[in-house]
Design a protein around this motif. Structure first.
Motif, mmCIF file in Angstrom:
data_model
loop_
_atom_site.group_PDB
_atom_site.id
_atom_site.type_symbol
_atom_site.label_atom_id
_atom_site.label_comp_id
_atom_site.label_asym_id
_atom_site.label_seq_id
_atom_site.Cartn_x
_atom_site.Cartn_y
_atom_site.Cartn_z
ATOM 1 N N LEU A 1 -24.015 -47.264 22.633
ATOM 2 C CA LEU A 1 -24.785 -47.364 23.542
ATOM 3 C C LEU A 1 -25.777 -46.463 23.132
ATOM 4 N N SER A 2 -26.644 -46.477 22.853
ATOM 5 C CA SER A 2 -28.179 -45.547 22.266
ATOM 6 C C SER A 2 -28.998 -45.131 23.187
ATOM 7 N N PRO B 1 -13.278 -52.711 23.461
ATOM 8 C CA PRO B 1 -13.265 -52.138 22.198
ATOM 9 C C PRO B 1 -13.814 -50.621 22.689
ATOM 10 N N SER B 2 -13.802 -49.486 21.348
ATOM 11 C CA SER B 2 -13.776 -48.675 21.535
ATOM 12 C C SER B 2 -15.659 -48.341 21.900
ATOM 13 N N ALA B 3 -15.309 -46.883 22.357
ATOM 14 C CA ALA B 3 -17.277 -46.917 22.917
ATOM 15 C C ALA B 3 -17.832 -45.611 22.142
ATOM 16 N N VAL C 1 -25.307 -53.777 28.087
ATOM 17 C CA VAL C 1 -24.133 -53.698 28.225
ATOM 18 C C VAL C 1 -22.697 -54.491 27.795
ATOM 19 N N ASP C 2 -23.198 -55.443 29.309
ATOM 20 C CA ASP C 2 -21.855 -56.231 29.493
ATOM 21 C C ASP C 2 -22.122 -57.311 28.271
ATOM 22 N N LEU C 3 -23.049 -57.746 28.082
ATOM 23 C CA LEU C 3 -23.456 -58.693 27.138
ATOM 24 C C LEU C 3 -22.855 -58.153 25.153
ATOM 25 N N ALA C 4 -23.206 -57.276 25.336
ATOM 26 C CA ALA C 4 -23.250 -55.810 23.461
ATOM 27 C C ALA C 4 -21.206 -56.238 23.906
ATOM 28 N N ASP D 1 -21.208 -43.095 31.892
ATOM 29 C CA ASP D 1 -21.241 -43.783 33.078
ATOM 30 C C ASP D 1 -21.113 -45.360 32.622
ATOM 31 N N LEU D 2 -21.930 -45.738 31.191
ATOM 32 C CA LEU D 2 -22.335 -46.994 31.306
ATOM 33 C C LEU D 2 -20.989 -47.588 30.421
ATOM 34 N N ALA D 3 -20.250 -46.461 29.292
ATOM 35 C CA ALA D 3 -18.925 -46.434 28.128
ATOM 36 C C ALA D 3 -17.938 -47.032 29.145
ATOM 37 N N GLU D 4 -17.435 -45.842 30.018
ATOM 38 C CA GLU D 4 -16.035 -46.604 31.264
ATOM 39 C C GLU D 4 -16.295 -47.829 30.788
ATOM 40 N N PRO D 5 -16.054 -48.616 31.436
ATOM 41 C CA PRO D 5 -15.961 -50.105 31.945
ATOM 42 C C PRO D 5 -15.778 -50.346 30.153
#
Length: 650
Positions: free
Chosen positions: A454-455, A497-499, A437-440, A487-491
């Motif tokens: 995020l899928s 970027p939006s998530a 997720v950080d790299l994306a 939880d991963l989308a918040e950072p």
């Protein structure tokens, strides 16, 4: 029970389990619910094909009382599972449409069933027509919620509008139909008059919903403290279940209604794990042993060998009323709420499933003397036909292409920025999720507007409850996946970027990733190592072979090969976002275009040596790479480059 009878009983149980498992597996191979094969197993041992040749030898008369007792316990457990499986959350936001579909799918078959009963009563020696007519009408009105939910799950329709509305309608239908049937049973048990004990059903219901239901929340708390479903918790549950069954039996409304009500009042909110573990535990006893015994007891009553022309006419009328009444009622109820014709037809096909639920109802009718063995046999055939036809009819009315379209529409609607530069990350479970997720996010952050999707591709659970709807395990897996992704989308959002988060059940992950990439119009797709079958992907593909090293401060790009420029630009985006140094290994003889791109992006050209603490990005040929990049599918050209220009590092 003598030693000889005990031996006969044990031998009979072994035969029942074997036959049920074999035919259940055969039904599954044919794309039908396993319960179809198990019901047929009961019919096969009955008199229809072999007379009493098998039944008298495998199930002697002197052990049938014991078998009937086991069958009744199986019924109680099954009805508890049906009640506990009801998904009342699915009704939220769909109440008007669900009630309309349910009322239509109950009232029309009920009315047609009553009219049919008046015909059937003439030549089946029916003493009291009123309870008989009401019973036939009620039997025509019931939908098998477990079978309906299993069909939706197997076809990936749970999250679609049709699937959600079907679940909601099925839940409302079950409550209406079982309440109606309870009244019919009370009248039938009283010989046409309502016995005074039946009036106790009102205080019973009030006690269960107002007093017992809040207390059951303690079971969720006890399970949370213990970290698992303990024998003590299960024992409390079973005692409550049996007491509820005793109450309804005592007031003349049959034990199965007590089991259904107790399942319906079990806690849902926060109790997903308790629900899943309870249904899994009960399945071991119910599916493997008790319900197959019930099928045998029911099958011994089914005798189609003496069916004459009158019986065939009765069967034809029963099938016409059952199929058209349920289908037309649900369809009209849906159309009254302006549901499109194709979706209304899909709902009608799903509401026509009856399965084991119908066999339970018919067995109650036999026990009360409302049905004779001939009518019971004909109604069992109707239950089998309507259940078998549900899946193929749904495929005809609402094929997989329409299901895929509905899922795509849902996912498109969840996107935040329609024209954003979009990075799709198919996030694996576990510790490797956060680095991906950080790299994306680093890739997306160099563009404006940008969105990270995020899928999670959720495989169908390997072990699924067979007798119930199977929703508990599926919903638990989906809920856990969505929570982790949220939880991963918040950072991601904090970095600009939006998530958006998606999760899909999948039997073919590659096909679903391709479909999701097209739906979201992804520019870049991140996947974990080992994912094959993405050759037709239209976006740039980034495969994460290994998480980046701790404390990395350099991006080493191995930019040789046809995909060298794509590798270089992705590495430059990550390096710029993370404030890392960009170093390029352009191969022995870099082309002019690649060399110009290196100068443009501010990279330093070095040899193949790997600096310490470097994130290595390369093409397929780079054996030491953490990320492997493949450029967008060359056969597809769209307006992405014009829509979102590539941003170079500052």
């Amino acid at each position: 029970m003598t030693a000889h009878q005990l031996g006969q009983l044990l031998l009979a149980l072994a035969g029942v389990i074997t036959l049920a498992r074999l035919l259940g597996a055969a039904a599954r191979r044919l794309g039908q619910p396993p319960v179809i094969g198990e019901i047929l197993a009961g019919v096969l041992v009955g008199p229809t094909l072999f007379g009493t040749l098998i039944s008298d030898r495998l199930f002697p008369v002197d052990i049938r009382t014991a078998l009937a007792g086991l069958a009744n316990v199986g019924l109680v457990l099954f009805m508890f599972i049906v009640g506990y499986d009801l998904d009342f959350d699915s009704v939220k936001g769909r109440r008007k449409a669900a009630v309309s579909v349910s009322i239509g799918s109950v009232l029309l078959p009920l009315g047609l069933g009553v009219l049919l009963a008046l015909w059937l009563a003439r030549h089946h020696d029916v003493a009291d027509v009123a309870p008989f007519a009401l019973f036939i009408g009620a039997a025509m009105s019931v939908t098998a919620f477990p079978v309906l939910a299993r069909i939706l799950t197997d076809r990936g329709m749970l999250r679609t509008e049709v699937g959600g509305l079907a679940l909601a309608s099925g839940a409302v239908d079950d409550v209406i139909a079982w309440t109606l049937l309870a009244g019919v049973v009370a009248i039938g048990a009283g010989g046409g008059d309502v016995p005074w004990q039946t009036l106790l059903a009102v205080p019973y219901a009030l006690v269960m919903f107002l007093l017992v239901r809040p207390q059951l929340r303690r079971l969720v708390e006890a399970r949370t403290r213990a970290g698992r479903l303990t024998p003590g918790i299960l024992a409390v549950m079973l005692v409550g279940l049996l007491l509820s069954c005793w109450c309804t039996e005592a007031i003349g409304v049959h034990a199965i209604f007590g089991a259904f009500v107790f399942g319906a009042i079990m806690p849902r909110a926060g109790g997903e794990l308790l629900r899943h573990e309870t249904l899994e535990r009960l399945e071991q006893v119910s599916v493997l042993l008790l319900l197959p015994v019930f099928f045998v007891i029911a099958g011994l009553r089914v005798d189609l060998s003496t069916l004459d022309s009158t019986g065939l006419l009765d069967l034809a009328l029963i099938l016409v009323v059952a199929i058209t009444g349920k289908f037309a009622g649900a369809y009209l109820g849906a159309r009254l709420n302006r549901i499109p014709a194709r979706r209304a037809g899909a709902l009608a096909a799903l509401m026509n499933t009856r399965g084991l639920t119908e066999i339970v109802i018919l067995t109650v009718g036999v026990q009360l003397g409302i049905l004779d063995d001939t009518l019971f046999s004909l109604m069992v055939v109707m239950a089998l036909v309507t259940t078998v036809m549900a899946g193929p009819l749904l495929s005809l009315i609402y094929p997989k292409s329409l299901v895929a379209r509905d899922i795509a529409e849902l996912e498109r609607a969840a996107l935040g920025v329609p024209d954003a530069y979009r990075v799709l990350a198919v996030v694996p479970a576990g510790a490797s999720a956060r680095p991906m997720v950080d790299l994306a996010t680093a890739v997306a952050a160099r563009h404006d507007p940008a969105e990270v999707v995020l899928s999670r591709i959720v495989p169908f659970p390997a072990a699924r409850v067979e007798v119930g709807a199977g929703l508990s395990g599926d919903l638990l897996a989906m809920t856990a996946a969505m929570k982790e992704l949220a939880d991963l989308a918040e950072p991601v959002r904090r970095q600009g970027p939006s998530a958006a988060v998606f999760a899909r059940f999948s039997a073919d992950p590659a096909a679903d990733i391709l479909a999701q990439a097209d739906t979201t119009r992804a520019d870049v797709v991140f996947v974990a190592a080992g994912q094959e079958g993405l050759a037709a992907l239209r976006a740039s593909l980034v495969t994460v072979l290994a998480p980046p090293p701790d404390g990395w401060d350099t991006v080493l790009v191995r930019a040789d090969g046809d995909d060298g420029e794509a590798v270089l630009r992705l590495g430059a985006a990550i390096a710029a976002t993370q404030g890392a140094e960009l170093i390029v290994d352009a191969g022995a003889r870099p082309g002019r275009r690649l060399a110009a791109a290196v100068r443009e992006l501010g990279g330093t050209v070095l040899g193949p040596a790997v600096p310490p603490a470097a994130l290595v990005i390369g093409t397929v040929a780079a054996a030491d790479a953490h990320l492997v990049v493949r450029a967008a599918h060359p056969a597809v050209r769209d307006d992405r480059d014009a829509r979102v220009p590539t941003t170079t590092p500052a």
